[in-house]
Design an enzyme around this catalytic site. Structure first.
Site, PDB file in Angstrom:
ATOM      1  N   CYS A 154     -71.307  40.827  34.842  1.00  0.00           N
ATOM      2  CA  CYS A 154     -71.354  39.410  35.245  1.00  0.00           C
ATOM      3  C   CYS A 154     -71.199  39.218  36.744  1.00  0.00           C
ATOM      4  O   CYS A 154     -71.523  38.161  37.271  1.00  0.00           O
ATOM      5  CB  CYS A 154     -70.272  38.624  34.527  1.00  0.00           C
ATOM      6  SG  CYS A 154     -70.442  38.681  32.754  1.00  0.00           S
ATOM      7  N   HIS A 192     -68.288  31.688  37.607  1.00  0.00           N
ATOM      8  CA  HIS A 192     -68.950  32.308  36.466  1.00  0.00           C
ATOM      9  C   HIS A 192     -68.674  31.475  35.216  1.00  0.00           C
ATOM     10  O   HIS A 192     -67.538  31.074  34.962  1.00  0.00           O
ATOM     11  CB  HIS A 192     -68.419  33.737  36.295  1.00  0.00           C
ATOM     12  CG  HIS A 192     -68.971  34.433  35.101  1.00  0.00           C
ATOM     13  ND1 HIS A 192     -70.303  34.381  34.767  1.00  0.00           N
ATOM     14  CD2 HIS A 192     -68.372  35.199  34.145  1.00  0.00           C
ATOM     15  CE1 HIS A 192     -70.503  35.095  33.667  1.00  0.00           C
ATOM     16  NE2 HIS A 192     -69.348  35.593  33.272  1.00  0.00           N
ATOM     17  N   ASN A 219     -72.334  32.136  28.088  1.00  0.00           N
ATOM     18  CA  ASN A 219     -72.150  33.120  29.167  1.00  0.00           C
ATOM     19  C   ASN A 219     -73.440  33.925  29.317  1.00  0.00           C
ATOM     20  O   ASN A 219     -73.766  34.746  28.453  1.00  0.00           O
ATOM     21  CB  ASN A 219     -70.966  34.027  28.804  1.00  0.00           C
ATOM     22  CG  ASN A 219     -70.697  35.105  29.849  1.00  0.00           C
ATOM     23  OD1 ASN A 219     -71.488  35.312  30.768  1.00  0.00           O
ATOM     24  ND2 ASN A 219     -69.586  35.795  29.687  1.00  0.00           N
TER      25      ASN A 219
HETATM   26  N1  ACO Z   1     -64.316  31.618  15.455  1.00  0.00           N
HETATM   27  C1  ACO Z   1     -63.125  31.422  14.845  1.00  0.00           C
HETATM   28  N2  ACO Z   1     -62.022  32.157  15.091  1.00  0.00           N
HETATM   29  C2  ACO Z   1     -62.165  33.127  16.021  1.00  0.00           C
HETATM   30  C3  ACO Z   1     -63.373  33.397  16.678  1.00  0.00           C
HETATM   31  C4  ACO Z   1     -64.481  32.591  16.361  1.00  0.00           C
HETATM   32  N3  ACO Z   1     -65.681  32.746  16.932  1.00  0.00           N
HETATM   33  N4  ACO Z   1     -63.185  34.415  17.534  1.00  0.00           N
HETATM   34  C5  ACO Z   1     -61.900  34.796  17.413  1.00  0.00           C
HETATM   35  N5  ACO Z   1     -61.286  34.022  16.496  1.00  0.00           N
HETATM   36  C6  ACO Z   1     -59.904  34.085  16.042  1.00  0.00           C
HETATM   37  C7  ACO Z   1     -59.286  35.463  16.240  1.00  0.00           C
HETATM   38  O1  ACO Z   1     -59.664  36.330  15.192  1.00  0.00           O
HETATM   39  C8  ACO Z   1     -57.810  35.112  16.206  1.00  0.00           C
HETATM   40  O2  ACO Z   1     -57.411  34.972  14.867  1.00  0.00           O
HETATM   41  P1  ACO Z   1     -55.985  35.572  14.376  1.00  0.00           P
HETATM   42  O3  ACO Z   1     -54.960  34.831  15.213  1.00  0.00           O
HETATM   43  O4  ACO Z   1     -55.991  35.252  12.951  1.00  0.00           O
HETATM   44  O5  ACO Z   1     -56.043  37.032  14.713  1.00  0.00           O
HETATM   45  C9  ACO Z   1     -57.761  33.739  16.861  1.00  0.00           C
HETATM   46  O6  ACO Z   1     -59.095  33.208  16.804  1.00  0.00           O
HETATM   47  C10 ACO Z   1     -57.300  33.780  18.297  1.00  0.00           C
HETATM   48  O7  ACO Z   1     -57.970  34.844  18.936  1.00  0.00           O
HETATM   49  P2  ACO Z   1     -57.870  35.075  20.483  1.00  0.00           P
HETATM   50  O8  ACO Z   1     -58.678  36.265  20.858  1.00  0.00           O
HETATM   51  O9  ACO Z   1     -56.457  34.997  20.929  1.00  0.00           O
HETATM   52  O10 ACO Z   1     -58.625  33.754  20.963  1.00  0.00           O
HETATM   53  P3  ACO Z   1     -58.688  33.161  22.405  1.00  0.00           P
HETATM   54  O11 ACO Z   1     -58.152  31.818  22.430  1.00  0.00           O
HETATM   55  O12 ACO Z   1     -58.227  34.151  23.442  1.00  0.00           O
HETATM   56  O13 ACO Z   1     -60.276  33.023  22.596  1.00  0.00           O
HETATM   57  C11 ACO Z   1     -62.085  34.183  23.618  1.00  0.00           C
HETATM   58  C12 ACO Z   1     -61.109  34.150  22.466  1.00  0.00           C
HETATM   59  C13 ACO Z   1     -62.965  32.943  23.564  1.00  0.00           C
HETATM   60  C14 ACO Z   1     -62.940  35.436  23.501  1.00  0.00           C
HETATM   61  C15 ACO Z   1     -61.303  34.187  24.964  1.00  0.00           C
HETATM   62  O14 ACO Z   1     -60.272  35.154  24.905  1.00  0.00           O
HETATM   63  C16 ACO Z   1     -62.185  34.470  26.145  1.00  0.00           C
HETATM   64  O15 ACO Z   1     -62.998  33.660  26.519  1.00  0.00           O
HETATM   65  N6  ACO Z   1     -62.006  35.630  26.805  1.00  0.00           N
HETATM   66  C17 ACO Z   1     -62.768  35.990  27.968  1.00  0.00           C
HETATM   67  C18 ACO Z   1     -64.089  36.501  27.524  1.00  0.00           C
HETATM   68  C19 ACO Z   1     -65.036  36.685  28.691  1.00  0.00           C
HETATM   69  O16 ACO Z   1     -65.024  35.941  29.626  1.00  0.00           O
HETATM   70  N7  ACO Z   1     -65.893  37.678  28.532  1.00  0.00           N
HETATM   71  C20 ACO Z   1     -66.955  37.887  29.375  1.00  0.00           C
HETATM   72  C21 ACO Z   1     -66.601  38.532  30.674  1.00  0.00           C
HETATM   73  S1  ACO Z   1     -68.002  38.603  31.628  1.00  0.00           S
HETATM   74  C22 ACO Z   1     -69.010  39.976  31.265  1.00  0.00           C
HETATM   75  O17 ACO Z   1     -68.985  40.946  31.972  1.00  0.00           O
HETATM   76  C23 ACO Z   1     -69.944  39.911  30.110  1.00  0.00           C
END
Ligand code: ACO
Length: 326
Positions: free
Chosen positions: A114, A253, A283
């Site tokens: 990214c 980003h 993203n």
């Molecule tokens: N739908 C429903 N529930 C979900 C989903 C979904 N799509 N995805 C995860 N959950 C659940 C998890 O299983 C978890 O359940 P549990 O508590 O029963 O285990 C719960 O939601 C909370 O999970 P978290 O991972 O803590 O959720 P969080 O609020 O952190 O959101 C997310 C997850 C959206 C991925 C967030 O952490 C995020 O945006 N992280 C950064 C990702 C990013 O920017 N990546 C790209 C980098 S750039 C590149 O190089 C490509």
């Protein structure tokens, strides 16, 4: 002569097919409410199976060339930021060079996930200052839909496809790239990676074991994203002799609305000065900042003299920032 490299024109392109949250509800155990509340994403554009990302990138480049009023034959170098090129090799930059008929250029790809677009701007700015080049075309294009595990709700709701491009030239005034900053920390590479490469060449086994798709520790990536983008922005501002109060528009980003809000808060930049389009595109990896930059510029959000800050974060881990006076 002005010391600055400037942005002469920009462009972007996305595939026509829109994938909605309602459709994702039918594919994995997720909900429209969860995706909007936790990520701020309402839809993303997804390329048709078998389509060539180089075609999308070429469209974005043609738009940028036309806005810059620069002919393809006058491009000295093409740098393409991507981790999802049409082929393993040659570089997608060479495929785009052929499509543009930019026959006088040298062309290559940059792999920084990214952060790739700002890594490429950093490189292009240095080359513009030292090589005698007149025009460099920087493109960022990604088709992450081709490496998403569509059964993994942790990642499949996040990503979209798209391409953005800028034509760089020599400034004749005080406008241009005031500073660029790049950084990485390979100790965290396992937080976000796709293992499908020479260590795990394509086979039935690698496909069955999901060794050619995106793996991500979302929560940890989130934490690093906010801290490192704040760090990059502050470093680039300091290098330019500016503070966050000088920023007219921040283009971060577009990964997650909560990450974007976190950076705005930490850097004390009001929400009306932060560009957001993650709701419409998800993203798009390296393409996210140039798509947003082109939208903001064409949409009248950037005026002559404005200070625009770009900041990115991605796999590697990598992070980067750039301050531009328009
Ligand atoms: N739908 C429903 N529930 C979900 C989903 C979904 N799509 N995805 C995860 N959950 C659940 C998890 O299983 C978890 O359940 P549990 O508590 O029963 O285990 C719960 O939601 C909370 O999970 P978290 O991972 O803590 O959720 P969080 O609020 O952190 O959101 C997310 C997850 C959206 C991925 C967030 O952490 C995020 O945006 N992280 C950064 C990702 C990013 O920017 N990546 C790209 C980098 S750039 C590149 O190089 C490509």
């Amino acid at each position: 002569m002005s010391p600055f490299t400037c942005v002469l024109g920009s462009g972007h392109a996305v595939p026509p097919r829109i994938l909605t949250n309602a459709e994702l509800e039918q594919m994995v155990d997720t909900s429209e409410e969860w995706i909007i509340e936790r990520c701020g994403i309402r839809q993303r554009h997804i390329a048709a199976p078998g389509s060539a990302l180089s075609d999308l990138a070429t469209q974005a480049a043609q738009q940028a060339l036309s806005a810059a009023e620069v002919a393809a034959a006058d491009i000295d170098m093409i740098i393409v930021a991507t981790v999802t090129g049409d082929m393993k090799f040659p570089a997608m930059a060479c495929l785009i060079q052929e499509k543009l008929q930019a026959d006088n250029a040298a062309a290559f790809d940059v792999s920084a996930a990214c952060s790739g677009f700002l890594y490429s701007l950093h490189l292009a700015d240095s080359l513009m200052r030292t090589s005698g080049y007149r025009h460099i075309l920087v493109i960022a294009a990604e088709m992450l839909s081709s490496m998403v595990n569509w059964q993994d709700r942790n990642t499949c709701v996040l990503f979209g496809d798209g391409a953005g491009a800028v034509v760089l030239g020599r400034s004749d005034g005080s406008n241009g790239l005031l500073s660029t900053y790049v950084k990485s920390d390979g100790r965290h590479h396992k937080l976000l990676f796709n293992p499908g490469g020479s260590q795990h060449p394509p086979s039935h086994e690698t496909i069955d074991n999901q060794l050619a798709t995106i793996n991500m520790a979302g929560r940890e990536v989130f934490r690093h994203a906010v801290v490192s983008m704040t760090d990059a922005l502050n470093a680039a501002l300091e290098q330019a002799g500016l503070t966050s109060a000088d920023i007219d528009l921040l283009i971060p980003h577009q990964a997650n609305i909560r990450i974007i809000e976190g950076i705005g808060k930490r850097c004390k930049i009001p929400a009306d000065k932060v560009y957001v389009n993650v709701d419409r595109y998800g993203n798009t990896s390296a393409a996210s900042v140039p798509i947003a930059l082109n939208e903001a510029w064409r949409g009248g959000r950037i005026s002559s003299g404005d200070i625009v800050a770009l900041v990115t974060f991605g796999a590697g881990l990598t992070w980067s920032a750039c301050i531009i006076r328009f």
